[in-house]
Structure formats: structure tokens, C-alpha cells
Enzyme design. Structure first.
Site, PDB file in Angstrom:
ATOM      1  N   ARG A 283       1.247  -0.814  -9.312  1.00 50.14           N
ATOM      2  CA  ARG A 283       2.182  -0.720  -8.200  1.00 50.14           C
ATOM      3  C   ARG A 283       3.346   0.219  -8.477  1.00 50.14           C
ATOM      4  NH1 ARG A 283       4.422  -6.229  -5.788  1.00 50.14           N
ATOM      5  NH2 ARG A 283       2.173  -6.536  -5.645  1.00 50.14           N
TER       6      ARG A 283
ATOM      7  N   TYR B 200       3.006   7.629  16.857  1.00 48.84           N
ATOM      8  CA  TYR B 200       3.499   8.867  17.450  1.00 48.84           C
ATOM      9  C   TYR B 200       3.326  10.078  16.534  1.00 48.84           C
ATOM     10  CZ  TYR B 200       5.850   5.646  20.647  1.00 48.84           C
ATOM     11  OH  TYR B 200       6.130   4.663  21.557  1.00 48.84           O
TER      12      TYR B 200
ATOM     13  N   HIS C 251      -6.221  -0.593   0.240  1.00 46.40           N
ATOM     14  CA  HIS C 251      -4.905  -1.102  -0.172  1.00 46.40           C
ATOM     15  C   HIS C 251      -4.487  -2.228   0.774  1.00 46.40           C
ATOM     16  CE1 HIS C 251      -1.384  -0.384  -2.704  1.00 46.40           C
ATOM     17  NE2 HIS C 251      -0.612  -0.564  -1.650  1.00 46.40           N
TER      18      HIS C 251
END
Length: 762
Positions: free
Chosen positions: A35, A140, A96
Site C-alpha cells: 500500500r 465527467y 484493487h
């Protein structure tokens, strides 16, 4: 029969501390290795690697669809921008399994040219800005890979790295990217794991390649030689690196340190002697909007009086305008003050803590880090060559079969036409392998041209030549180093200093730490008259007024003067209370002379117990005589008394029943102390018998049977003592010879000279 089992039978008894430590260890290792820390080989954390891998599978290449896709489907649209939501969906669904917001935030950072020195994602839409505004929603925005990302993933289809199953075993993902782009140092990384952290600044790609070439040519090159090439971090937002070369070199040698960076600015002439300072680059990871808020707060709080205004005139380029209070302000004083008080100067930490090839966290210096990266690239080079050799061997096997078929074409055609099982017969008659025989049977009729036979022989010869070169490459470390240098040279052309992307942005210019500018240098020195009333109302009138004038000593009804003296706006004032606490007031921040002023308790955090016993200017380098009513006292330096907060400083520790009674300045030439008690006993002793302290009760100045201290003063023994006589004449009497009263400190003393004031005050 149904088995009714008691669920409590499955509970296992374990010590709580052991169970907790085991589970926390698993969590810690997961955080460290999967991580927070980047891999040394490609500089990526798992989430970033999976994002780029998913984008590659979605064919979001920088120049449109990949060539193999276009060959298979020429009608395919070559535009490769796709909605970020599609990428995030693939990532969290296949590779993930975490929150979509965290994955999208990671993707946004890869596209921000003010976060990454060389962005790996080419964003289309609102991906945030340097002011700290967030990106638009992922539905968007659109994105595709950049050329740098393509360079980082080059060779994934050539057997250069291992693949591992995804979390659910349905797909595969690469363990690491094999590309030659030095992403770890080029783009940097930051992260906090369990018990460790990493912080790597971005660097210039051309400098990294040059340093790598140096180590390829001379693996024994020392650290100093590397630092001649790698000047320091190269932040995407530019700025100036102001640390000394020795500090920078030490940080890279150990893998730990910090870099002091400043904004880049210049002075612009405004005509008629006026000028402005313009900031064009700010330190890395400093939000421009918060920086301007910091500067504006200094102006509003009057902490930087020489700065009048700050304006943000930025468009695509940063332009922060700083307007001085007056044309006479020194620009270097102004900027040094801003560097010290705002994020126009900050420190970026260096902690080269990375995961090596065995997934072990290690803190490496610059040289070992580059050597490990080069070792990985050599391994990739060899694996690519071995993979290509396997491909060549497979193709040569087929070509050998094709050539045999052409040499015996009539017999091959006869076998195919007449035999029910032609494959076995051909294998036996011409010593063909199963793959060769199958390939011959699958040949098209149009391939039976004489020209095709010539083409096969040419391809066969070229492949054998390539195989010979690859065999030499695999067997020769020297050839491997030469090939790696050649590949690095090709990469450097794309990111060289002559290109817009490769041009160095951060200057390296050593500069001294920002000076602590004294208040006097920031405030215009003007005379004032400070007045404090008996009820604690304070004001400052402009100019040195007549202290006895009626307009000066104007107070509310029932109030009157307590302290009045001349000072300057650059002075700091010391306000002492009977509790022994001393507060500091800035003269330039006192309320104006109109009206009756403001309560002094609104300017400092005074309690309601102590009464004000003194108000006087603090002289630089001066000393004060401090004494309590019980006859104990000491000398204190003004610098030790001045407080930086509204709470002041507890300087004199007062004993029960006593109070701070005396706060007098000590003249520079004073050599004696005179003390008089309420019992009208006077004594004089040498000032050297007084201790100098920053805080405490002090020592006994005079011994009393009844009463306490009335007054004390520091003076020059040769000058004697002077006091005003009573009556209308106001005649001043001087007692030059104080020898009869001069004894050791702590004595009882004797009656003062005739005519000494009855109020026992000097």
C-alpha cells in the site's frame, strides 16, 4: 440427520495479546508491502500500477490504439481518451478492491503536472489545480496514458517480468513494470506505513540517465561524482533549492534529510521610485490559495507592517504580486520576512525508503538505489533477449519445415492428395516435427510461389543472425551494459534538457537561512506619548507631548494619570503587576490618542488579582532592578523578560503576603544599589552583590524588624544621591558622600541624610 453443533464449540482459546499482535503484524506487513511504499524497480505503489495496467488493457495508449489493434481492426477509432469512471470501475472490480474515491484520487494525481514532474496520465477535463481545488467527478473527466507511462510499461508482452493472479484469481497482473523510464526518482513518492514512511522528491530525468550511465561505465564511481550530475530535486512547480551542496550531498548519501526550497521572485519597477515583488514559482506541494491567505493574515494582524497588499494575478502561470508599504522598504528585508513567516519557504523531507526486488523495505542512498535499478534493467534486458530467442527458435523451426516442403513440393502435394493421414507420413518421410507438419498442412495455395521460397530463406537467415547476436548479448555482461547505454541514450533524447518536458525547473542557488528581521526594521519610527490611567486605560498620542498639559492628561470622570512618558512606535513596553508577572506591549499596536484609549487588560491576559506597578519602555541590552515588598530582589536582563504571548512571563516569584514593589531601569554606569525601608533606614551596597536572574525570588536586600521595603534604586556612587526638597522651592539636594551608608547587602542600614523625603522615595 441434521447436525446441530453448538457454535461455542468452534471458539478457540488464545491469549489476547498474542492474537492481537499476530493480526496487527499481518496488517502492518500489508500496509508496508502492498500500500504505502513504492517499488524500487518502477517507483509505483500497487494502486498506481493497477491503474496504468487497466488503462493499457483498455487500449488508452498515448497515440491512439496500439498498432496490433489497428492491424486487426483498421476501422477502429484511434482516439484513446476514455471516461475515468470506466478505468476506476475496471480497477476496483478486477485488481484493487478498495473505495472508488481513493482510486480516482490516485488517478487524478498521476495526471496533475504540478504534482508529478512527468505525468503518467494525460487528463482531459478538470483534474484540480494548484490552488487546492478538487478534480471534477470521474463521470465527467477523461484520460489516456502519456508517453512516459508507455515507456514505463514497454516490454510487458516480451516476457520481461512475472505476472501474478489478481485477488480473485480470474485475471493476471504484472508484479512490476519493466520499462526504462526511471519513475521512482523522476516522479518521487510519499507514503506513511506502519512504523515507517517514505518521502522521495521528483528529479530531472536527463540527470538520472546521466548518473546511471556513469555507474554503467564505472560501478566504483564515488558519491561526489554522482552529485556533480544530480544537482538535487527538480520540482514540477520550480522554485529555488537554497541548501548548500554539502547538505544536499549528505542527504543523498544517507537517504535521509530535507531540502529547503523557496519561491522564485523578482522585483518590478512601478515608476517614480515605487516597486513591487512578483512571485512566479512557489515551493512544491504548497497550495497557492492557502499561501495567499497566510500572507493576507500577516497584513491583517499587522505582523508584517512593511507589506501593504498581496494580489493574485495568476492565469496559466503563477503571478503573486506583493506591494510594499513604502518605496523606501528594502526588498530583501521584505522577502526574508515572508520566507520566515510563510510557506514561501518550506522544507521537503527526503526519506529514500523503498521496497527492493525481494519486497523488503530499505533506506538507500542515491548510488545504491541507482545500482539496484540498473540491476533490474539488466535483468529485464536478459529476459527480453531470452523471450525473443524462444520466439526465434519457434519461427526457425517452422521456416525449416517450409523450406523442406518447397524442396519436395511435388511429393508433399502428392501425399496430401492421396493419403488419408498425410501428417504422419510426412513426419516420417521428411523427419518433420509435429508443429512443422501441421504448419505445412495449413499453408495457403498462394504461398506456393517461387518468390515465397526466397522470402523464407531471407527471413531464415535474418533470424539466425539475430539469434547469434542475442546469444552473445545473453552471455556477455559487457554487451548488456553497452545495449543498456544505447537504450538510455534513446530515452534521453525524449526527456533531454533541450525539450520542454526535460528542461530543469528548480534552480539550485545556495542562500543563507532567512534572517529574523527585528521589529524596528519593519515599523516606521515615530515619536509617541504613552499614557496609562489609574483605572487601567491606555492610549498612545502622536508626538512627544507636554506631560503636564491639560489635553494630554485628559481622563474619564473619577480617573487620573498613573504613568505617562515619551516613547517611539518601535519600542516594546513592559507592564509589571504586583503578582510578579510582566507583560509585553507593542507601541505601534496601542490604541490612538483620540478618546480615552482602551483597557490595558484587553491587550494582555491579566488576572484581576494584581495591580499595575510599572509601565516603561524596554531598552535593548538593558537591565531592570526588581524588588518585592519583603525586601528581596535581583537584576534581570530586558531580553529575558520580554514575552512573546499575551500571557506574559512570571519573572518574580512572590512570597505569601508580599508583592512586587520596585521595577526600575538600571543605568549602564551604575555601580551601587541604594535601598530604603518603611522604617526609614537607608543602606548602600555594591551592585556586584546583586545576582542576575531570569526568574526567581532574588536575595535579601535589607533586613527589617518591622515593615518592609519602601524604595530601591541603582546609581553611580561617585555621583551620590539627589532628591527634591519639600516646600514651594522644589530645591534639589545632592548628597555626594554616601560612604556612611555603604555596608554589605542585607544589613539593617541607618537613618537617611537630613532633608530626605518623608515618603521614603528616591
Amino acid at each position: 440427520m441434521t447436525d446441530f453443533r453448538d457454535p461455542f464449540d468452534t471458539i478457540k482459546d488464545h491469549p489476547f495479546d498474542e492474537a492481537l499482535s499476530q493480526r496487527y503484524l499481518v496488517y502492518a506487513l500489508s500496509t508496508i508491502t502492498a500500500r504505502s511504499l513504492p517499488d524500487l524497480r518502477d517507483g509505483l505503489k500497487p494502486v498506481h500500477r493497477r491503474l496504468l495496467w487497466a488503462m493499457r488493457l483498455l487500449r488508452m495508449e498515448p497515440g491512439g490504439a496500439s498498432p496490433d489493434v489497428l492491424v486487426a481492426n483498421p476501422a477502429r477509432n484511434t482516439t484513446s481518451y476514455k471516461k475515468c469512471a470506466r478505468v476506476v470501475g475496471d480497477v476496483i472490480g478486477k485488481y484493487h478492491p478498495h473505495g472508488d474515491s481513493s482510486v480516482y484520487d490516485a488517478m487524478v494525481r498521476l495526471a496533475q503536472d504540478f504534482s508529478l514532474r512527468t505525468p503518467l496520465v494525460d487528463g482531459q477535463g478538470n483534474f484540480g489545480n494548484i490552488d487546492g481545488d478538487n478534480a471534477a467527478a470521474m463521470r465527467y473527466t477523461e484520460a489516456r496514458l502519456t508517453q512516459a507511462a508507455a515507456d514505463l510499461m514497454a516490454g510487458l508482452d516480451e516476457g520481461t517480468v512475472d505476472f501474478r493472479p489478481t485477488y480473485n484469481g480470474e485475471d493476471e497482473e504484472p508484479e512490476v513494470f519493466p520499462g526504462l523510464f526511471p519513475n521512482l526518482l523522476a516522479n518521487g513518492a510519499s507514503g506513511i506505513a506502519v512504523g515507517m514512511a517514505t518521502s522521495i522528491p521528483p528529479h530531472n530525468v536527463a540527470e538520472l540517465i546521466d548518473a546511471a550511465n556513469l555507474l554503467i561505465e564505472n560501478p566504483d564511481a564515488d558519491h561526489a561524482a554522482l552529485m556533480e550530475i544530480v544537482k538535487g530535486p527538480d520540482f514540477p512547480t520550480g522554485g529555488v533549492l537554497v541548501d548548500s551542496p554539502s547538505i544536499i550531498a549528505e542527504a543523498y548519501a544517507t537517504g535521509r534529510g530535507a531540502f529547503r526550497t523557496r519561491a522564485r521572485w523578482h522585483k518590478e519597477d512601478g515608476g517614480r521610485g515605487t516597486w513591487i515583488a512578483v512571485v512566479t514559482q512557489i515551493p512544491y506541494q504548497v497550495q497557492k490559495s492557502k499561501l495567499i491567505e497566510q500572507i493576507a493574515a500577516l497584513i491583517n494582524d499587522r505582523k508584517l507592517p512593511i507589506l501593504a497588499d498581496v494580489r493574485d494575478e495568476s492565469d496559466t502561470e503563477i503571478r503573486i504580486v506583493l506591494e510594499p508599504r513604502a518605496r523606501t522598504v528594502d526588498e530583501q528585508v521584505l522577502m526574508d520576512s515572508l520566507f520566515r513567516l510563510t510557506d514561501l519557504e518550506n522544507r521537503f523531507p527526503l526519506n529514500l525508503n523503498v521496497l527492493d526486488a525481494t519486497h523488503t523495505p530499505r533506506v538507500l542512498g542515491l548510488k545504491p538505489l541507482l545500482i539496484e535499478w540498473l540491476r533490474h534493467q539488466i535483468d529485464v534486458l536478459v529476459r527480453r533477449a531470452l523471450h525473443r530467442l524462444d520466439k526465434i527458435a519457434a519461427r526457425v523451426e517452422l521456416l525449416d519445415g517450409y523450406i523442406i516442403a518447397y524442396l519436395n513440393l511435388d511429393r508433399v502435394i502428392e501425399i496430401i492428395r492421396t493419403e488419408d493421414e498425410p501428417k504422419a507420413l510426412m513426419m516420417a518421410e521428411f523427419s518433420l516435427t509435429d508443429r512443422q507438419a501441421e504448419a505445412i498442412l495449413n499453408m495457403r495455395l498462394r504461398s506456393l510461389r517461387k518468390l515465397e521460397e526466397m522470402e523464407l530463406r531471407r527471413e531464415h537467415a535474418e533470424l539466425l543472425k539475430e539469434k547469434d547476436e542475442l546469444d552473445k548479448l545473453v552471455e556477455s555482461p559487457a554487451r548488456q551494459r553497452t545495449r543498456l547505454k544505447k537504450d538510455l541514450a534513446a530515452l534521453r533524447k525524449r526527456y533531454g534538457p533541450e525539450t520542454e518536458l526535460g528542461r530543469r525547473r528548480s534552480l539550485v542557488e545556495e542562500a543563507a537561512p532567512a534572517r529574523e528581521i527585528p521589529l524596528e526594521a519593519m515599523i516606521e519610527r515615530e515619536p509617541i506619548t504613552v499614557i496609562l490611567s489609574e483605572r487601567g486605560w491606555i492610549r498612545a498620542m502622536s508626538g512627544h507631548r507636554d506631560l503636564a498639559a491639560a489635553d494630554t492628561l485628559k481622563f474619564k470622570e473619577g480617573d487620573g494619570p498613573q504613568f505617562a512618558f515619551h516613547a517611539y512606535t518601535t519600542d516594546k513596553l513592559l507592564l509589571a503587576t504586583s503578582t510578579g508577572r510582566i507583560f509585553t506591549l507593542a507601541s505601534d499596536k496601542l490604541p490612538g490618542g483620540r478618546g480615552f484609549g482602551d483597557p490595558v487588560r484587553s491587550l494582555v491576559d491579566m488576572d484581576n488579582e494584581g495591580a499595575i506597578v510599572a509601565l516603561l519602555p524596554a531598552k535593548t541590552g538593558g537591565e531592570l532592578l526588581l524588588a518585592s515588598s519583603d525586601g528581596r530582589g535581583f537584576l534581570a536582563s530586558t531580553a529575558d523578560i520580554i514575552a512573546e504571548t499575551r500571557k506574559g512571563k512570571q519573572v518574580v516569584n512572590i512570597r505569601t503576603g508580599a508583592r512586587l514593589a520596585i521595577v526600575h531601569p538600571v543605568a549602564a554606569d551604575a555601580d551601587s544599589i541604594a535601598v530604603i525601608g518603611e522604617n526609614r533606614k537607608l543602606l548602600v551596597f555594591a551592585i556586584t552583590e546583586m545576582p542576575k536572574m531570569a526568574r526567581g525570588q532574588g536575595v535579601q536586600l535589607q533586613r527589617y524588624r518591622d515593615g518592609g521595603l519602601s524604595d530601591a534604586i541603582a546609581f553611580r556612587l561617585d555621583d551620590g544621591l539627589s532628591w527634591t526638597m519639600g516646600g514651594e522651592s522644589k530645591r534639589v539636594r545632592n548628597e555626594a558622600d554616601m560612604t556612611p551608608w555603604k555596608v554589605v547587602r542585607g544589613a539593617a542600614g541607618r537613618m537617611p541624610p537630613n532633608g530626605f523625603p518623608r515618603d521614603n522615595r528616591f
